[in-house]
Design an enzyme around this catalytic site. Structure first.
Site, PDB file in Angstrom:
ATOM      1  N   CYS A 167       0.801  -1.225   0.000  1.00 38.52           N
ATOM      2  CA  CYS A 167       0.000   0.000   0.000  1.00 38.52           C
ATOM      3  C   CYS A 167       0.834   1.276   0.000  1.00 38.52           C
ATOM      4  O   CYS A 167       0.282   2.379   0.021  1.00 38.52           O
ATOM      5  CB  CYS A 167      -0.948  -0.010   1.185  1.00 38.52           C
ATOM      6  SG  CYS A 167      -2.032  -1.450   1.171  1.00 38.52           S
ATOM      7  N   HIS A 308      -1.919   8.209   6.247  1.00 38.35           N
ATOM      8  CA  HIS A 308      -2.314   6.915   5.686  1.00 38.35           C
ATOM      9  C   HIS A 308      -3.692   6.546   6.223  1.00 38.35           C
ATOM     10  O   HIS A 308      -4.551   6.114   5.473  1.00 38.35           O
ATOM     11  CB  HIS A 308      -1.264   5.863   6.044  1.00 38.35           C
ATOM     12  CG  HIS A 308      -1.398   4.592   5.286  1.00 38.35           C
ATOM     13  ND1 HIS A 308      -1.393   4.543   3.909  1.00 38.35           N
ATOM     14  CD2 HIS A 308      -1.555   3.307   5.707  1.00 38.35           C
ATOM     15  CE1 HIS A 308      -1.530   3.282   3.509  1.00 38.35           C
ATOM     16  NE2 HIS A 308      -1.636   2.519   4.579  1.00 38.35           N
ATOM     17  N   GLU A 319       0.473   5.907  13.744  1.00 40.23           N
ATOM     18  CA  GLU A 319       0.688   7.078  12.907  1.00 40.23           C
ATOM     19  C   GLU A 319       0.567   8.350  13.734  1.00 40.23           C
ATOM     20  O   GLU A 319       1.356   9.285  13.590  1.00 40.23           O
ATOM     21  CB  GLU A 319      -0.308   7.089  11.748  1.00 40.23           C
ATOM     22  CG  GLU A 319       0.114   7.979  10.610  1.00 40.23           C
ATOM     23  CD  GLU A 319      -0.684   7.752   9.344  1.00 40.23           C
ATOM     24  OE1 GLU A 319      -0.308   8.366   8.326  1.00 40.23           O
ATOM     25  OE2 GLU A 319      -1.668   6.992   9.354  1.00 40.23           O
ATOM     26  N   LYS A 340      -9.245   8.290   3.229  1.00 41.20           N
ATOM     27  CA  LYS A 340      -9.754   6.924   3.203  1.00 41.20           C
ATOM     28  C   LYS A 340     -11.105   6.841   3.902  1.00 41.20           C
ATOM     29  O   LYS A 340     -11.844   5.873   3.701  1.00 41.20           O
ATOM     30  CB  LYS A 340      -8.754   5.971   3.852  1.00 41.20           C
ATOM     31  CG  LYS A 340      -7.493   5.721   3.032  1.00 41.20           C
ATOM     32  CD  LYS A 340      -6.603   4.677   3.691  1.00 41.20           C
ATOM     33  CE  LYS A 340      -5.357   4.393   2.869  1.00 41.20           C
ATOM     34  NZ  LYS A 340      -4.392   5.503   2.882  1.00 41.20           N
ATOM     35  N   HIS A 345      -9.647   2.192   1.036  1.00 41.27           N
ATOM     36  CA  HIS A 345      -8.202   1.990   0.856  1.00 41.27           C
ATOM     37  C   HIS A 345      -7.935   1.436  -0.537  1.00 41.27           C
ATOM     38  O   HIS A 345      -8.291   0.303  -0.845  1.00 41.27           O
ATOM     39  CB  HIS A 345      -7.699   1.034   1.932  1.00 41.27           C
ATOM     40  CG  HIS A 345      -6.206   0.989   2.051  1.00 41.27           C
ATOM     41  ND1 HIS A 345      -5.351   1.540   1.120  1.00 41.27           N
ATOM     42  CD2 HIS A 345      -5.392   0.446   3.007  1.00 41.27           C
ATOM     43  CE1 HIS A 345      -4.104   1.333   1.483  1.00 41.27           C
ATOM     44  NE2 HIS A 345      -4.107   0.676   2.618  1.00 41.27           N
ATOM     45  N   PHE A 404       2.033  -3.376   3.831  1.00 37.14           N
ATOM     46  CA  PHE A 404       2.438  -4.685   4.342  1.00 37.14           C
ATOM     47  C   PHE A 404       3.912  -4.915   4.004  1.00 37.14           C
ATOM     48  O   PHE A 404       4.410  -4.488   2.960  1.00 37.14           O
ATOM     49  CB  PHE A 404       1.610  -5.792   3.706  1.00 37.14           C
ATOM     50  CG  PHE A 404       0.218  -5.925   4.267  1.00 37.14           C
ATOM     51  CD1 PHE A 404      -0.205  -5.198   5.366  1.00 37.14           C
ATOM     52  CD2 PHE A 404      -0.690  -6.807   3.691  1.00 37.14           C
ATOM     53  CE1 PHE A 404      -1.483  -5.331   5.880  1.00 37.14           C
ATOM     54  CE2 PHE A 404      -1.967  -6.963   4.193  1.00 37.14           C
ATOM     55  CZ  PHE A 404      -2.370  -6.226   5.282  1.00 37.14           C
TER      56      PHE A 404
END
Length: 416
Positions: A167, A308, A319, A340, A345, A404
């Site tokens: 991502c 994110h 975050e 998002k 996402h 990931f």
């Protein structure tokens, strides 16, 4: 190479296809209105799956952007990339016939690649036998084919490759294109990400990981709620975002419209776990600090961070922690938001579509909100621009993405 000899890089074109709009104008208007693109899944049966909602693109016709026969041989993730690239090129008023094609390139990232063709051809294999598998199966699924097809469609003979870092792919693709430009290896780069993984196989895989929201199937628009105390997982989205990046010298020579300057890029890795972020946020913190250092910009000069913000417990908490560690008291003076909350996402396309939002924020003075922020989490206590867009003169902004494998990527943009 000495810093003084590095070229400056600017953004001159934008293009996107996503659930909120098939162009930048519709997408941006929807973001500022706080509109959600998340709905019940329509493409396949989700009755046996715990998550039943996604951010699907509807009524998209790839033949508007490429030959219909060629489109039938390629995966939707390629269709989205070609569409976004052609729109970005048109927005930049870039006449490629007038350019040295070997000085123009493309870097398009993806997290998964041609999953639709993988699923469809797997069905053919097991139901009809190996001789019935399409000869286009391999070139339709590999993760560099979006970038390669964009080059074929537009005649780009310069640097060309795909970036695959889950991502963070879209952010890393923009960053790698930025590096090519600043080193003088190209004059123009199309950079971004594309993803089309809302189909049974990938969707079921994410459900099995228990990574997606399951508590809001009856009210899809409420499901993605970054930093909210009731967040319970992310929502899958799809689409593409592409930016036209140019050296400042090249853009000025051709009289291009300049949106803003891309000043810095940083990438780090947690080296910890295939899916879970490292608990201290050490590498995320380093990524933020590096992007500031590389730009020669103080933390106190940053006005906005597009986070994110996946609406998962660990991501949003860490975050927030990283931002507070890097920016100190100034963390509470900045605006932070996660689009998002409206778009879901987009996996490998997220960083690119979100970078477009950052560019639009700098050029318009409007910051898109984090919708569904209704139940404050004491551990997530920053100004997340809750529920409504706000006006602010944003001179410096950061787009942050994770993936990931422990991937971290940050891009720093500045008003030109």
């Amino acid at each position: 190479m000495e810093t003084s000899s590095l070229k400056r890089v600017v953004v001159t074109g934008l293009g996107t296809v996503n659930a909120l709009g098939h162009n930048v104008e519709d997408y941006w208007s929807a973001l500022l209105a706080g509109k959600s693109g998340i709905r019940s899944v329509t493409r396949f049966d989700v009755s046996d799956l715990p998550t039943k909602i996604a951010s699907e693109i509807v009524d998209f016709d790839p033949s508007k952007f490429m030959d219909a026969k060629e489109a039938s041989r390629t995966d939707p993730y390629v269709h989205y990339a070609v569409a976004a690239s052609k729109m970005a090129t048109e927005d930049a008023r870039l006449v490629l016939d007038n350019e040295d094609s070997e000085r123009c390139g493309a870097v398009i990232g993806t997290g998964i690649g041609g999953m639709t063709h993988i699923q469809d051809q797997s069905f053919v294999l097991f139901s009809k036998g190996p001789r019935r598998v399409s000869p286009f199966m391999i070139p339709s699924t590999i993760c560099n084919i979006a970038s390669g097809t964009v080059a074929i469609e537009l005649g780009l003979r310069g640097p060309n490759f795909g970036v695959v870092s889950a991502c963070a792919s879209g952010a890393h693709a923009i960053g790698e294109a930025f590096n090519l430009l600043r080193l003088g290896q190209a004059d123009v780069m199309l950079a971004g990400g594309s993803e089309a993984a809302i189909q049974t196989l990938a969707f079921s895989g994410f459900c099995s990981m228990k990574a997606m929201s399951t508590h809001f199937n009856d009210c899809p628009e409420k499901a993605s709620r970054p930093f909210d105390a009731l967040r319970d997982g992310f929502i899958m989205g799809e689409g593409s975002g592409v930016l036209v990046l140019e050296t400042l010298e090249h853009a000025q020579k051709r009289g291009a419209k300049i949106y803003c300057e891309l000043c810095s890029y940083s990438a780090t890795c947690d080296a910890f776990h295939v899916t879970r972020p490292e608990p201290s946020g050490r590498s995320m913190i380093a990524c933020y600090r590096n992007v500031l250092k590389n730009a020669g910009i103080a933390a106190s000069d940053v006005d906005y961070i597009n986070a994110h913000g996946t609406s998962t417990h660990y991501n949003d908490l860490l975050e927030t922690t990283a931002i507070k560690q890097v920016f100190g008291d100034h963390a509470y003076n900045m605006n932070v938001s996660s689009i998002k909350s409206m778009l879901g996402h987009l996996l490998g396309a997220a960083g690119a579509v979100e970078a477009i939002a950052v560019v639009k924020t700098i050029t318009t003075g409007w910051i898109p909100p984090t919708i569904n922020y209704e139940n404050p989490d004491p551990e997530c206590d920053l100004n997340y621009t809750p529920n409504k867009a706000v006006q602010r003169d944003v001179k410096v902004a950061i787009s942050n993405n994770l993936g990931f494998g422990g991937q971290n990527g940050a891009l720093l943009f500045k008003k030109f």
